[in-house]
Write a protein that holds these residues in place. Structure first.
Motif, PDB file in Angstrom:
ATOM      1  N   ARG A 252     -29.293   2.851  19.662  1.00  0.00           N
ATOM      2  CA  ARG A 252     -29.190   3.959  18.706  1.00  0.00           C
ATOM      3  C   ARG A 252     -28.860   5.223  19.494  1.00  0.00           C
ATOM      4  O   ARG A 252     -29.392   5.453  20.578  1.00  0.00           O
ATOM      5  CB  ARG A 252     -30.498   4.132  17.945  1.00  0.00           C
ATOM      6  N   VAL A 253     -27.993   6.046  18.907  1.00  0.00           N
ATOM      7  CA  VAL A 253     -27.579   7.296  19.541  1.00  0.00           C
ATOM      8  C   VAL A 253     -27.674   8.405  18.511  1.00  0.00           C
ATOM      9  O   VAL A 253     -27.276   8.228  17.356  1.00  0.00           O
ATOM     10  CB  VAL A 253     -26.134   7.200  20.106  1.00  0.00           C
ATOM     11  N   PHE A 254     -28.209   9.536  18.934  1.00  0.00           N
ATOM     12  CA  PHE A 254     -28.304  10.735  18.099  1.00  0.00           C
ATOM     13  C   PHE A 254     -27.380  11.783  18.690  1.00  0.00           C
ATOM     14  O   PHE A 254     -27.345  11.979  19.910  1.00  0.00           O
ATOM     15  CB  PHE A 254     -29.736  11.278  18.095  1.00  0.00           C
ATOM     16  N   VAL A 255     -26.613  12.470  17.822  1.00  0.00           N
ATOM     17  CA  VAL A 255     -25.687  13.502  18.278  1.00  0.00           C
ATOM     18  C   VAL A 255     -25.836  14.747  17.412  1.00  0.00           C
ATOM     19  O   VAL A 255     -25.865  14.657  16.186  1.00  0.00           O
ATOM     20  CB  VAL A 255     -24.219  13.031  18.203  1.00  0.00           C
ATOM     21  N   LYS A 256     -25.906  15.886  18.076  1.00  0.00           N
ATOM     22  CA  LYS A 256     -25.850  17.188  17.400  1.00  0.00           C
ATOM     23  C   LYS A 256     -24.530  17.805  17.843  1.00  0.00           C
ATOM     24  O   LYS A 256     -24.246  17.889  19.038  1.00  0.00           O
ATOM     25  CB  LYS A 256     -27.021  18.066  17.845  1.00  0.00           C
ATOM     26  N   TYR A 257     -23.715  18.241  16.856  1.00  0.00           N
ATOM     27  CA  TYR A 257     -22.386  18.749  17.206  1.00  0.00           C
ATOM     28  C   TYR A 257     -21.895  19.742  16.171  1.00  0.00           C
ATOM     29  O   TYR A 257     -22.463  19.881  15.097  1.00  0.00           O
ATOM     30  CB  TYR A 257     -21.393  17.594  17.363  1.00  0.00           C
ATOM     31  N   LYS A 258     -20.842  20.425  16.533  1.00  0.00           N
ATOM     32  CA  LYS A 258     -20.196  21.371  15.633  1.00  0.00           C
ATOM     33  C   LYS A 258     -18.758  20.905  15.458  1.00  0.00           C
ATOM     34  O   LYS A 258     -18.080  20.562  16.415  1.00  0.00           O
ATOM     35  CB  LYS A 258     -20.227  22.778  16.212  1.00  0.00           C
ATOM     36  N   GLY A 259     -18.329  20.881  14.202  1.00  0.00           N
ATOM     37  CA  GLY A 259     -16.967  20.476  13.905  1.00  0.00           C
ATOM     38  C   GLY A 259     -16.122  21.660  13.509  1.00  0.00           C
ATOM     39  O   GLY A 259     -16.597  22.581  12.832  1.00  0.00           O
ATOM     40  N   TYR A 260     -14.893  21.650  13.965  1.00  0.00           N
ATOM     41  CA  TYR A 260     -13.900  22.671  13.613  1.00  0.00           C
ATOM     42  C   TYR A 260     -12.681  21.944  13.077  1.00  0.00           C
ATOM     43  O   TYR A 260     -12.059  21.164  13.783  1.00  0.00           O
ATOM     44  CB  TYR A 260     -13.512  23.498  14.830  1.00  0.00           C
ATOM     45  N   ILE A 261     -12.344  22.217  11.822  1.00  0.00           N
ATOM     46  CA  ILE A 261     -11.218  21.550  11.186  1.00  0.00           C
ATOM     47  C   ILE A 261     -10.220  22.605  10.719  1.00  0.00           C
ATOM     48  O   ILE A 261     -10.567  23.488   9.930  1.00  0.00           O
ATOM     49  CB  ILE A 261     -11.694  20.690  10.003  1.00  0.00           C
ATOM     50  N   ASN A 262      -9.011  22.520  11.249  1.00  0.00           N
ATOM     51  CA  ASN A 262      -7.947  23.440  10.848  1.00  0.00           C
ATOM     52  C   ASN A 262      -7.387  22.994   9.505  1.00  0.00           C
ATOM     53  O   ASN A 262      -6.903  21.868   9.372  1.00  0.00           O
ATOM     54  CB  ASN A 262      -6.830  23.466  11.891  1.00  0.00           C
ATOM     55  N   LEU A 263      -7.447  23.882   8.534  1.00  0.00           N
ATOM     56  CA  LEU A 263      -6.932  23.574   7.207  1.00  0.00           C
ATOM     57  C   LEU A 263      -5.417  23.743   7.186  1.00  0.00           C
ATOM     58  O   LEU A 263      -4.859  24.556   7.932  1.00  0.00           O
ATOM     59  CB  LEU A 263      -7.600  24.472   6.165  1.00  0.00           C
ATOM     60  N   LYS A 264      -4.757  22.990   6.353  1.00  0.00           N
ATOM     61  CA  LYS A 264      -3.292  23.039   6.231  1.00  0.00           C
ATOM     62  C   LYS A 264      -2.817  24.412   5.769  1.00  0.00           C
ATOM     63  O   LYS A 264      -3.560  25.169   5.140  1.00  0.00           O
ATOM     64  CB  LYS A 264      -2.808  21.997   5.218  1.00  0.00           C
ATOM     65  N   ASP A 265      -1.566  24.705   6.065  1.00  0.00           N
ATOM     66  CA  ASP A 265      -0.884  25.922   5.608  1.00  0.00           C
ATOM     67  C   ASP A 265      -1.608  27.199   6.037  1.00  0.00           C
ATOM     68  O   ASP A 265      -1.682  28.168   5.276  1.00  0.00           O
ATOM     69  CB  ASP A 265      -0.706  25.903   4.083  1.00  0.00           C
ATOM     70  N   ASN A 266      -2.151  27.186   7.251  1.00  0.00           N
ATOM     71  CA  ASN A 266      -2.857  28.353   7.796  1.00  0.00           C
ATOM     72  C   ASN A 266      -3.944  28.881   6.857  1.00  0.00           C
ATOM     73  O   ASN A 266      -4.161  30.079   6.741  1.00  0.00           O
ATOM     74  CB  ASN A 266      -1.873  29.476   8.137  1.00  0.00           C
ATOM     75  N   ALA A 267      -4.628  27.965   6.161  1.00  0.00           N
ATOM     76  CA  ALA A 267      -5.675  28.348   5.205  1.00  0.00           C
ATOM     77  C   ALA A 267      -7.017  28.621   5.892  1.00  0.00           C
ATOM     78  O   ALA A 267      -8.000  28.866   5.216  1.00  0.00           O
ATOM     79  CB  ALA A 267      -5.840  27.269   4.146  1.00  0.00           C
ATOM     80  N   GLY A 268      -7.037  28.575   7.216  1.00  0.00           N
ATOM     81  CA  GLY A 268      -8.262  28.890   7.940  1.00  0.00           C
ATOM     82  C   GLY A 268      -8.867  27.678   8.622  1.00  0.00           C
ATOM     83  O   GLY A 268      -8.242  26.627   8.737  1.00  0.00           O
TER      84      GLY A 268
END
Length: 174
Positions: A117-133
């Motif tokens: 078993r593995v536990f992970v704490k992380y932060k995700g960054y997802i670039n939205l299409k069409d420069n929506a942020g």
């Protein structure tokens, strides 16, 4: 003579740790647990690399045939998850074309118990299409592995309010 004795002892120890088929004998359970823990942490990191590569085939290849992907905080507006290797592949295939890239910054990763078993704490960054942020959220995930190192269960915990806000779905939260 001293050098020869050291080599003979080393050779003896090497061969005594292998069985008749030349396979390492894991009689030392702490060594086996350490090996399993390292392998499964590496497989966990491979999961995040496959997501960043936006490759559903690579993601699915890390899972066992009977695996489960669970999103307990789907809030009725996000997928609940998926069952089976093929289901997990089908879950991710339509996700990737909706974004212009994603990165995951691992803050903490721990092996638990017997290493399966593995536990992970992380932060995700997802670039939205069409420069929506950029959609960003904090995540906690657990991974369970079988003896072959395949993921049998992946639980993704995220803040559904942040997710709904990031995707313009705040009014849909139940």
């Amino acid at each position: 003579m001293k050098y020869l004795m050291i080599r003979l002892i080393a050779v003896f120890l090497f061969f005594s740790c292998q069985n008749e088929k030349g396979v390492k004998n894991w009689s030392d359970t702490s060594s086996l647990t350490t090996f399993i823990a390292k392998r499964n942490k590496a497989n966990t990191l491979d999961f995040f690399r496959a997501l960043e590569a936006e490759n559903a085939e690579q993601v699915a290849a890390l899972f066992s045939n009977d695996a489960k992907h669970i999103n307990p905080y789907h809030s009725g507006i996000f997928p609940k998850g998926a069952n089976s290797k093929e289901g997990i592949k089908s879950y991710w295939e339509p996700v990737f074309p909706n974004f212009d890239g994603m990165t995951f910054h691992i803050k903490e990763i721990y092996s638990m118990g017997d290493g399966n078993r593995v536990f992970v704490k992380y932060k995700g960054y997802i670039n939205l299409k069409d420069n929506a942020g950029v959609y960003s959220n904090d995540y906690y995930s657990t991974f369970k592995f079988n003896d072959e190192g395949k993921i049998t269960e992946y639980v993704e915990i995220f803040n559904p309010i942040v997710a709904a806000k990031g995707f313009g779905l705040l009014d849909k939260v139940k």
